[in-house]
Scaffold this active site. Sequence first.
Site, PDB file in Angstrom:
ATOM      1  N   HIS A   1       0.821  -1.218   0.000  1.00 18.36           N
ATOM      2  CA  HIS A   1       0.000   0.000   0.000  1.00 18.36           C
ATOM      3  C   HIS A   1       0.856   1.269   0.000  1.00 18.36           C
ATOM      4  CE1 HIS A   1      -3.091  -2.827   0.895  1.00 18.36           C
ATOM      5  NE2 HIS A   1      -2.597  -3.095   2.096  1.00 18.36           N
TER       6      HIS A   1
ATOM      7  N   HIS B   1      -6.331  -4.799  -1.616  1.00 20.16           N
ATOM      8  CA  HIS B   1      -5.507  -6.012  -1.555  1.00 20.16           C
ATOM      9  C   HIS B   1      -5.646  -6.815  -2.835  1.00 20.16           C
ATOM     10  CE1 HIS B   1      -6.147  -4.933   2.682  1.00 20.16           C
ATOM     11  NE2 HIS B   1      -4.909  -5.318   2.794  1.00 20.16           N
TER      12      HIS B   1
END
Lengths: 321, 321
Positions: A54, A213
Amino acid sequence: MKKLVNQRENFLGDMLDGLKLRDSNIEILEETIVVRKERKKSGVALVSGGGSGHEPAHAGYVAEGMLDAAVCGEVFTSPTPDKVLAAIKAVDNGDGVLLIIKNYSGDVMNFEMAQEMAQAEGHNVASIIVKDDVAIDNEEQRRGVAGTVIVHKYAGYLSDQNLSLDQITEKVETMMETLYSIGMAIEPCLVPTTGEYGFNLAEDEMEIGIGIHGEKGIYREKSETVDKIVNRLLEELFKHTKSSRLIVMVNGMGGTPDSELSIAAKYVMENLSSREVTVSKLLVGDYMTALDMQGFSLTVLDENQTVLDALEAKTDSKYFK
Amino acid sequence: MKKLVNQRENFLGDMLDGLKLRDSNIEILEETIVVRKERKKSGVALVSGGGSGHEPAHAGYVAEGMLDAAVCGEVFTSPTPDKVLAAIKAVDNGDGVLLIIKNYSGDVMNFEMAQEMAQAEGHNVASIIVKDDVAIDNEEQRRGVAGTVIVHKYAGYLSDQNLSLDQITEKVETMMETLYSIGMAIEPCLVPTTGEYGFNLAEDEMEIGIGIHGEKGIYREKSETVDKIVNRLLEELFKHTKSSRLIVMVNGMGGTPDSELSIAAKYVMENLSSREVTVSKLLVGDYMTALDMQGFSLTVLDENQTVLDALEAKTDSKYFK
């Protein structure tokens, strides 16, 4: 698999080694915990983290004015409780520790377990769970996404104002009541640890309601021009937000060029203007990504002077702009 | 074509509209010229620009401490001489104007034509041509790539030190004698104005020596792990650079996630260490891109205290970090 990596199993270690070379203000503990070299001597310490992939979240926000520690798991994998506990111990200066957790079962379980272990050792630890992703109907299951970075900045500011752990926790909880996000993608991400794409899309398809994700979205739709995509996302957000004065974030998913984020921002502002919504702060950039996914998310938050002050406050994070 | 755009012919206008919403310190003249709202009242003014698609270059560097104006052409297309002339007129405060031109025939022709036109109107205008890309053997034909951003920062600093146009031009020319770059890609960029990819690569191929306009590289090779790619690029750079003390830039091509830039940076530093090269400054990020191309370039420059001071000097560009 085409990725700019060495051995896929070294992704996290290599990335943190590189990050340390880029930022002389941080150090790495136990190979996975990013802390500021100069720990805060007073004030509530902020610990966040979660799986990697991320970037710049979360390690890039370990900086004056934002986080004290980021606990980094492998790609899209929660860090273990012992690492979170080690982070808490590394940064607690006696004024308490706030854990900022994104709402994923692994993160919640491991961070809360660490919280209990730390409390048993006498640390004053509170936690908040970010669940800003309105792509998920069920409120309890909403994922924590880009809004988490606004929480980092807000909590960092409140800590610098010397508020207590209880006061910060309460203010953040209140702020999160009107924090809503939703994301979309035109291209999936390629996950380095598996060599697989998160999903596959035809040339004329896009995903609305993607996670960070690599998960596919809630809706698969025909791809549209960005003005229509912006309207589609805002329609979802306005099922929840009630205010006509908003703080807005346009967040790139990692592989989206900056030019397209500018273009998206233009249409967001046009669209909000046509809805007679005033934007008191616009944030645009890669804040919370999903590797090289191409797409963006929108986050809205009711205007709040303290949050505005927090977003304008100084930080030495190179990634919060 | 999957791109986060509205009408492809509005790419530049939409992007600049969005950029202005992101940065309250800039304004747009004649739809294509980005200038600081508060013009510099004294000191040499710096004008750069070229085709769009390289964001944050060049408009993102119009800021205190860097550029005074960026003249923005359509995607991968040089701006016309009349726009460059208008930019010169908009920022010349009487202390002269330096044009920072990347070495592409269209840019060189149009900027130099504007220079002559401005000189005919009494403006004191000099120009320098950046040609740092050693992928091209012929020195005269070397393209201007990521090293251009180091030139922006250096010249901006020298201007803030109140050096004259002649002094700045000479110092920048000297600095550019040891400025070398080379880039690579694992994925091409998708050009929004044509809907075409710059080139096509098989699953196990990469391009070495790519340009920043979607051009394929000089060498097509089997893809490798990033440590080997780094070594491959450094081998090319060390055919030119002679110093054992370097300033180094790892530049993302636009679609490369920040995590992979960190990983590349780690192996660059390891490799240089094994060559007994000292790195006095490491810059890592998206500085000069090619839309959503996945890859990175390396730039090296002989250590120089004034350049180091320049790179550390304050700027309010959100993109130079």
